[in-house]
Design an enzyme around this catalytic site. Sequence first.
Site, PDB file in Angstrom:
ATOM      1  N   SER A  72      -7.062  -6.575 -16.358  1.00 21.32           N
ATOM      2  CA  SER A  72      -7.230  -8.030 -16.518  1.00 21.32           C
ATOM      3  C   SER A  72      -6.600  -8.789 -15.346  1.00 21.32           C
ATOM      4  O   SER A  72      -7.110  -9.833 -14.941  1.00 21.32           O
ATOM      5  CB  SER A  72      -6.654  -8.506 -17.853  1.00 21.32           C
ATOM      6  OG  SER A  72      -5.256  -8.384 -17.875  1.00 21.32           O
ATOM      7  N   ASN A  73      -5.523  -8.255 -14.781  1.00 25.63           N
ATOM      8  CA  ASN A  73      -4.943  -8.917 -13.601  1.00 25.63           C
ATOM      9  C   ASN A  73      -5.827  -8.729 -12.375  1.00 25.63           C
ATOM     10  O   ASN A  73      -5.992  -9.659 -11.579  1.00 25.63           O
ATOM     11  CB  ASN A  73      -3.522  -8.395 -13.336  1.00 25.63           C
ATOM     12  CG  ASN A  73      -2.521  -9.043 -14.269  1.00 25.63           C
ATOM     13  OD1 ASN A  73      -2.159 -10.211 -14.091  1.00 25.63           O
ATOM     14  ND2 ASN A  73      -2.098  -8.319 -15.290  1.00 25.63           N
ATOM     15  N   MET A  88       0.934   2.220 -13.495  1.00 30.40           N
ATOM     16  CA  MET A  88       2.008   2.758 -14.318  1.00 30.40           C
ATOM     17  C   MET A  88       2.616   4.031 -13.733  1.00 30.40           C
ATOM     18  O   MET A  88       2.785   5.035 -14.435  1.00 30.40           O
ATOM     19  CB  MET A  88       1.495   2.988 -15.750  1.00 30.40           C
ATOM     20  CG  MET A  88       1.129   1.700 -16.449  1.00 30.40           C
ATOM     21  SD  MET A  88       2.518   0.519 -16.462  1.00 30.40           S
ATOM     22  CE  MET A  88       1.891  -0.746 -17.559  1.00 30.40           C
ATOM     23  N   HIS A 105       5.417  -7.861 -13.566  1.00 28.96           N
ATOM     24  CA  HIS A 105       6.071  -7.277 -14.740  1.00 28.96           C
ATOM     25  C   HIS A 105       6.071  -8.307 -15.876  1.00 28.96           C
ATOM     26  O   HIS A 105       6.407  -9.473 -15.644  1.00 28.96           O
ATOM     27  CB  HIS A 105       7.499  -6.847 -14.388  1.00 28.96           C
ATOM     28  CG  HIS A 105       8.177  -6.167 -15.527  1.00 28.96           C
ATOM     29  ND1 HIS A 105       7.840  -4.885 -15.921  1.00 28.96           N
ATOM     30  CD2 HIS A 105       9.117  -6.596 -16.394  1.00 28.96           C
ATOM     31  CE1 HIS A 105       8.575  -4.562 -16.976  1.00 28.96           C
ATOM     32  NE2 HIS A 105       9.351  -5.580 -17.288  1.00 28.96           N
TER      33      HIS A 105
HETATM   34  C1  GAR Z   1       0.334  -6.173 -17.245  1.00 26.81           C
HETATM   35  O1  GAR Z   1       0.822  -6.868 -18.361  1.00 26.81           O
HETATM   36  C2  GAR Z   1       1.465  -5.896 -16.280  1.00 26.81           C
HETATM   37  O2  GAR Z   1       2.438  -6.890 -16.254  1.00 26.81           O
HETATM   38  C3  GAR Z   1       2.022  -4.613 -16.841  1.00 26.81           C
HETATM   39  O3  GAR Z   1       0.875  -3.877 -17.184  1.00 26.81           O
HETATM   40  C4  GAR Z   1      -0.137  -4.775 -17.636  1.00 26.81           C
HETATM   41  C5  GAR Z   1      -1.448  -4.406 -16.994  1.00 26.81           C
HETATM   42  O4  GAR Z   1      -2.488  -5.138 -17.579  1.00 26.81           O
HETATM   43  N1  GAR Z   1       2.862  -3.935 -15.897  1.00 26.81           N
HETATM   44  C6  GAR Z   1       4.026  -3.343 -16.214  1.00 26.81           C
HETATM   45  O5  GAR Z   1       4.442  -3.273 -17.354  1.00 26.81           O
HETATM   46  C7  GAR Z   1       4.817  -2.778 -15.038  1.00 26.81           C
HETATM   47  N2  GAR Z   1       6.086  -2.328 -15.438  1.00 26.81           N
HETATM   48  P1  GAR Z   1      -3.925  -5.219 -16.891  1.00 26.81           P
HETATM   49  O6  GAR Z   1      -4.382  -3.795 -16.616  1.00 26.81           O
HETATM   50  O7  GAR Z   1      -4.806  -5.881 -17.910  1.00 26.81           O
HETATM   51  O8  GAR Z   1      -3.797  -6.009 -15.609  1.00 26.81           O
END
Ligand code: GAR
Length: 192
Positions: A15-16, A90, A109
């Site tokens: 999503s990011n 991750m 984060h």
């Molecule tokens: C996001 O919430 C990001 O902040 C987190 O993983 C998610 C990925 O979401 N990252 C961490 O926790 C890093 N320690 P996405 O795949 O929908 O972008």
Amino acid sequence: MVKTKLAIMASGTGSNFLAIMEKITQENWPIEITRLVVDHADANVINYANQFNVPVLVVDYHDGKKETEAKIIRQLQADKVSGIVLAGYMRILSAEFISHYPNRILNIHPALLPSFPGRHGIQDAYDYGVKVTGVTIHFVDATVDGGQIVAQSPVDIYDNETVEHLEPRIHEVEHRLYPTTIQNLVQRGVFQ
Ligand code: GAR
């Protein structure tokens, strides 16, 4: 228009990645996402990369961390990227990997670092019972969720709120904060 070439590394939903791509394309920012690096062949983020015609490098850590990181670096050097955006990647990057892009690797984060580092920032902050959590964007160094903080945005946790209700509110803040922070850093020449 000279574009700053960046790679995005992600592991999951994406999503990011989507939020960043939408902003870059809708607002015609001078940024080119030249590559998505993903460590799971079935990650949903690959669908978004295809949607925006971003070339994808899928890596398999079963090949060994050292070999995998070397493969990524080779690809990013061939792509001539000047920085890396971690968007839900991750994995911990080695000091060797980071040394190729010192202070040019960004991470997001879902908590207010240095509180609640690790994989479960939203849940950990919620379980602790803090009244304010939020989102942090920081440069990556060899520590887990360490490195210089670039931007933060707070999110109140309401009385009696469930974590299921909190989660999308955190993500909404992420999707606003990450693209604008990247754009600010590019404008300031941080990735040159
Ligand atoms: C996001 O919430 C990001 O902040 C987190 O993983 C998610 C990925 O979401 N990252 C961490 O926790 C890093 N320690 P996405 O795949 O929908 O972008």
